[in-house]
Enzyme design. Structure first.
Site, PDB file in Angstrom:
ATOM      1  CB  THR A 189      -0.937   0.010   1.226  1.00 35.83           C
ATOM      2  OG1 THR A 189      -1.790  -1.135   1.162  1.00 35.83           O
ATOM      3  CG2 THR A 189      -1.776   1.268   1.281  1.00 35.83           C
ATOM      4  CB  SER A 195       3.182  -6.832   0.022  1.00 30.81           C
ATOM      5  OG  SER A 195       2.752  -7.047   1.332  1.00 30.81           O
ATOM      6  CB  ALA A 196       7.154  -8.994   3.603  1.00 30.81           C
ATOM      7  CB  CYS A 218      -9.361  -4.024   0.983  1.00 30.58           C
ATOM      8  SG  CYS A 218      -7.780  -4.714   0.600  1.00 30.58           S
TER       9      CYS A 218
HETATM   10  C1  LIG Z   1      -2.071  -7.048  -0.711  1.00 30.00           C
HETATM   11  C2  LIG Z   1      -1.956  -6.131  -1.867  1.00 30.00           C
HETATM   12  C3  LIG Z   1      -1.629  -4.789  -1.690  1.00 30.00           C
HETATM   13  C4  LIG Z   1      -1.430  -4.180  -0.327  1.00 30.00           C
HETATM   14  O1  LIG Z   1      -0.296  -4.704   0.300  1.00 30.00           O
HETATM   15  P1  LIG Z   1      -0.028  -4.426   1.849  1.00 30.00           P
HETATM   16  O2  LIG Z   1       1.380  -4.883   2.039  1.00 30.00           O
HETATM   17  O3  LIG Z   1      -1.020  -5.254   2.590  1.00 30.00           O
HETATM   18  O4  LIG Z   1      -0.192  -2.977   2.089  1.00 30.00           O
HETATM   19  C5  LIG Z   1      -1.506  -3.997  -2.812  1.00 30.00           C
HETATM   20  N1  LIG Z   1      -1.700  -4.499  -4.035  1.00 30.00           N
HETATM   21  C6  LIG Z   1      -2.021  -5.792  -4.254  1.00 30.00           C
HETATM   22  C7  LIG Z   1      -2.197  -6.288  -5.650  1.00 30.00           C
HETATM   23  C8  LIG Z   1      -2.166  -6.646  -3.170  1.00 30.00           C
HETATM   24  O5  LIG Z   1      -2.492  -7.920  -3.391  1.00 30.00           O
END
Ligand SMILES: *Cc1c(COP(=O)(O)O)cnc(C)c1O
Length: 393
Positions: free
Chosen positions: A74, A201-202, A328
């Site tokens: 995010t 994202s980890a 979300c």
């Molecule tokens: C999960 C996700 C995010 C957000 O990632 P976070 O690390 O939870 O903030 C953004 N884009 C996509 C495509 C995702 O799957």
């Protein structure tokens, strides 16, 4: 077999025990601030961060100095989009993206609209894929940024990133891709794909929550972005704040494991995903896959169950952890905007369930889920047939 069976790996993944093991010393033993230059605990923390930077870079064929650590995808999406827009306002004020992007991209773009930027969403086809020609048609003389996700978080489709990267490059337009679902699961190469900015994202790749990275192209050409967070000047001034050393170590280890195990893991999970689909489709009528089956993450399946409310299906099989779509969006109960962008009807969108297989699933679990899905769907369809009969009688 432990219940519930977890098949919601697009929402988040469990931390791999090997990742946790790598992280643990950095909570209680090597707890120094990675920016402390005057003692060993600081140097050791810094060395661990630099090792992680190499591991992240290697997964996507980048250089370590092109990696900026963030709190997750995010933040990476916001930093890429707002940071590029703020740094390059002079080049134009038009942004092109897709209607199926994650909210982190769509809402960052929407925020920029309030600042005078204009945003165009190129259409996607019924298979969820964008035609690069439609991206090309959306470009104007004022387009300064294109943001197209590498893999979708609901339907798992893989967008033609290399083609879009090429046409952006030809026109000198910055290109961002949200690779939160793709990195570590499908081959991602910032050079081959012509990407300038890329979000990771980890917690989507068996690492911890609350840590991620943004790749920022350092050469051919070097890309400039403005920071969102000002302060001590960490991460070359792009992301101030004391580094989350254990989290970053976990992200690095998670990237390394994905890089080494991706070929085997993709084959295994792809086989089970097909087994899941075939098991459900051979035993239930009126089921459809949403999104291209050909250009798709190996571990994703998104299915519409005709005449069934997806929510009821999930409630009916509460020992299986799957979801309707994006985590979300689940609070709102609106039909998925991703499926609607594909032209899926409200009814069909409401009947859709997302399955996300992961590293720790077993074949036994796949067969269990097939059984539970078929059984629950049949019960729900029986109930609605009986209810209809009663009304008529
Ligand atoms: C999960 C996700 C995010 C957000 O990632 P976070 O690390 O939870 O903030 C953004 N884009 C996509 C495509 C995702 O799957």
């Amino acid at each position: 077999m432990k219940l519930p069976v977890y098949m919601d790996n697009h929402a988040t993944t469990p931390v791999d025990p090997r990742v946790l093991e790598a992280m643990l010393p950095y909570f209680t033993e090597v707890y120094g601030n990675a920016a402390s230059r005057n003692h060993r605990l600081g140097w050791e923390a810094e060395a661990a961060v630099e090792t992680a930077r190499k591991q992240v870079a290697k997964l996507i064929n980048a250089s370590p100095q092109e990696i900026v650590f963030t709190s997750g995808a995010t933040e990476s999406d916001n930093l890429a989009i707002k940071g590029a827009a703020w740094a390059h306002r002079g080049r134009g004020n038009h942004i092109v993206t897709l209607p199926t992007e994650h909210k982190a991209v769509l809402d960052a773009a929407k925020r920029l609209e309030q600042e005078g930027f204009s945003v165009t969403c190129a259409r996607v086809g019924a298979d969820g894929l964008v035609d690069p020609d439609d991206v090309k048609r959306a470009l104007t003389d004022g387009t300064m940024l294109v943001s197209v996700m590498a893999a979708n978080n609901e339907i798992g489709v893989l967008q033609p990133i290399a083609e879009i990267g090429k046409l952006c490059r030809e026109r000198g337009i910055l290109f961002h891709t949200d690779a939160a679902q793709a990195a570590g699961k499908a081959p991602v190469d910032v050079e081959r794909m012509g990407v300038d900015l890329l979000s990771i994202s980890a917690h989507k790749i068996y690492g911890p929550k609350g840590v991620g990275a943004l790749y920022v192209r350092g050469k051919n050409p070097a890309v400039e972005i403005a920071p969102l967070i000002d302060g001590g000047g960490h991460e070359c001034g792009l992301r101030s704040g004391t580094l989350n050393v254990p989290g970053i170590v976990g992200l690095g280890k998670a990237c390394e494991l994905c890089r080494l195990e991706m070929p085997e893991e993709s084959r295994r999970l792809g086989g089970w995903r097909d087994r899941l689909r075939d098991g459900i489709f051979s035993r239930l009528d009126d089921v459809r896959v949403n999104g291209s089956m050909e250009h798709r993450l190996p571990h994703n399946l998104n299915v519409s169950f005709g005449g069934i409310d997806g929510e009821s299906l999930l409630v009916g099989m509460n020992d299986v952890a799957v979801s309707l779509g994006s985590a979300c969006m689940s609070a709102t109960r609106e039909p998925s905007y991703v499926l609607k962008a594909l032209g899926v009807s409200d009814d069909r969108a409401q009947s859709s369930v997302r399955f996300g297989l992961g590293r720790f699933n077993t074949e036994e679990e796949v067969d269990y889920v097939i059984g539970r899905v078929v059984e629950t769907a049949n019960v729900l369809r029986d109930i609605s047939v009986k209810a209809e009969g009663k009304c008529k009688g």
